[in-house]
Enzyme design. Sequence first.
Site, mmCIF file in Angstrom:
data_model
loop_
_atom_site.group_PDB
_atom_site.id
_atom_site.type_symbol
_atom_site.label_atom_id
_atom_site.label_comp_id
_atom_site.label_asym_id
_atom_site.label_seq_id
_atom_site.Cartn_x
_atom_site.Cartn_y
_atom_site.Cartn_z
ATOM 1 N N TYR A 475 0.893 -1.210 -0.072
ATOM 2 C CA TYR A 475 -0.002 0.143 -0.074
ATOM 3 C C TYR A 475 0.767 1.426 -0.063
ATOM 4 O O TYR A 475 0.310 2.367 0.350
ATOM 5 C CB TYR A 475 -1.008 -0.087 1.247
ATOM 6 C CG TYR A 475 -1.996 -1.179 1.282
ATOM 7 C CD1 TYR A 475 -2.976 -1.394 0.353
ATOM 8 C CD2 TYR A 475 -1.580 -2.243 2.385
ATOM 9 C CE1 TYR A 475 -3.596 -2.497 0.329
ATOM 10 C CE2 TYR A 475 -2.411 -3.335 2.409
ATOM 11 C CZ TYR A 475 -3.343 -3.536 1.421
ATOM 12 O OH TYR A 475 -4.246 -4.480 1.244
ATOM 13 N N HIS A 476 2.088 1.252 -0.269
ATOM 14 C CA HIS A 476 2.678 2.434 -0.566
ATOM 15 C C HIS A 476 3.064 2.857 -2.055
ATOM 16 O O HIS A 476 4.297 3.328 -2.255
ATOM 17 C CB HIS A 476 4.372 2.127 0.164
ATOM 18 C CG HIS A 476 4.174 1.714 1.722
ATOM 19 N ND1 HIS A 476 5.041 1.060 2.345
ATOM 20 C CD2 HIS A 476 3.147 2.094 2.527
ATOM 21 C CE1 HIS A 476 4.773 0.789 3.725
ATOM 22 N NE2 HIS A 476 3.546 1.467 3.639
#
Length: 546
Positions: A475-476
Amino acid sequence: MEWKMKIPEMELLLSVIHGHGLLAAFIFLLVNLSPSSSLSQGNGLPRMTSNIKEVLGKSFDYIIVGGGTAGCPLAATLSEKFSVLLIERGGSPYENPTLLDKKYFGFPFLQTDDFSSVAQRFISKDGVPNLRGRVLGGTSTINAGFYSRASADFIKRVGWDEKLVKEAYEWVESKIVFKPLLTKWSSAVKSALLEAGILPFNGFSWDHIAGTKIGGTVFDADRKRHISADLLERGNSSNILVLLNATVKNIVFQRDGNKSVVRGIRFIKSNGSINQTYEAYLSQPENSIPQGDVILSAGALGSPQILLLSGIGPRAHLENFSIPLLLDMKGVGQDMQDNPGIPLIIRAKPEFRLPEPPQVVGIAKDFKFIVEGFVLPVSFNGTTLMRVSIKLAFPESKGKLELNNTDPRQNPVVLFNYLAEEKDLRECVQMVQLVKKVARSRSIARFLGTKPRINVTSSPNELRNFCRKNVRTYYHFHGGCSIGSVIDRDYRVIGVKGLRVLDGSTLSESPGTNPMATLLMLGRYQGIKILKERENASAFGNQQHP
């Protein structure tokens, strides 16, 4: 809309939560909270509204698109001297007590929809499911809340003012970041990281340093989550208006000689018709152009998407959607990256245990590998799974983002090209070998009371296949509005006046263990820089856009 609950109802809820009935508690919160006519304001928060009429006919010195991780501290800072419209496509987290309670960490990931859920799901063209925030506070409202600064080397490479960076980090930390008290699970993870050779142990630290450390957290001692929107309390609340549940469709421009100048934004109600549009404008002195900016802080997917919808992007792609070309800019949507992650489930059978975000991190192999332990919910009945996850911090593989349609509420199409470069695949094999050591450690076994079953092969070729089949997002994701190809070093969009981008889309890598701390800092940092620009322009009597 403010949610109100009577005391007897709250006591009933608490009695349910103390058992294992998290499903009943969660449904109770969703069903039994009654709406009232005004939004919850909190202490010192600015005016928040979903009423379009409060914006129509008004102008603002700055318009910030996206009330997320960077957008909120930016709005707070600019409000010290200027009027700010902060427009957010989602709602207020202060209306929903489950979002800010640590016991519900991870629950927003379980239930998503196309237009209203606080987490919006998308699947990249790689076939990997992913999420983006759709709520005031952005992903700081739904993420794991682990806080760690960027490395000193990163700050030097991007050319930021080190003194101002430190001050901006401290401004954030004084309001919403805390030192955690380690749980038994986190203590076991800490010992497992050290046992796997991720040394030394650095104790508690804000800094991104090699070894194992305890990081900061946005959860306080009462298990309450603090988010980027809390930083709005640090601004001049009388200068900020937060418009919720409104999605920006495109930027409105005017001409100044041979150059396009931003006039304002065009937006829709997030739950309304795409054809019913509204506009908000920048303040414009008589016989002059606006002095402020529209600043896109809509995230690594949202900001390049808005640029494309506004006619800024590759000519051929825009022609496919009959979008009038404003500026042929090939870099919009390019250089998209996500950090490949590999999770290992250390107990296959779900159990009743409260979710836990990570409190400890292992930073290994010259900062290339980041290792953390999670307890994540798998259903609303209160069952969770424990896992140890590892990510590749500096992948070489890159992808791109393109429009799927012209509805700004719909996700664009994104390809990250996970592990496409051979170097990334080789390093993924090393990642799996390291995370296996952590998951199979004596420390984890003692915590579980049994040896964990980790069914991962040791053959290099089979590990390559394992990586390809099991790669996941951390999720980066970032990129799409890179410095040099889309924006300059002051975050201005190249080739137009009055438009900036400030969020994860401008990053060339994910700084630190995760980008949250640095994006919070960057909102404050760049806000101060803009204030100084305006002050200098005023001192020299320059009435043109800085």
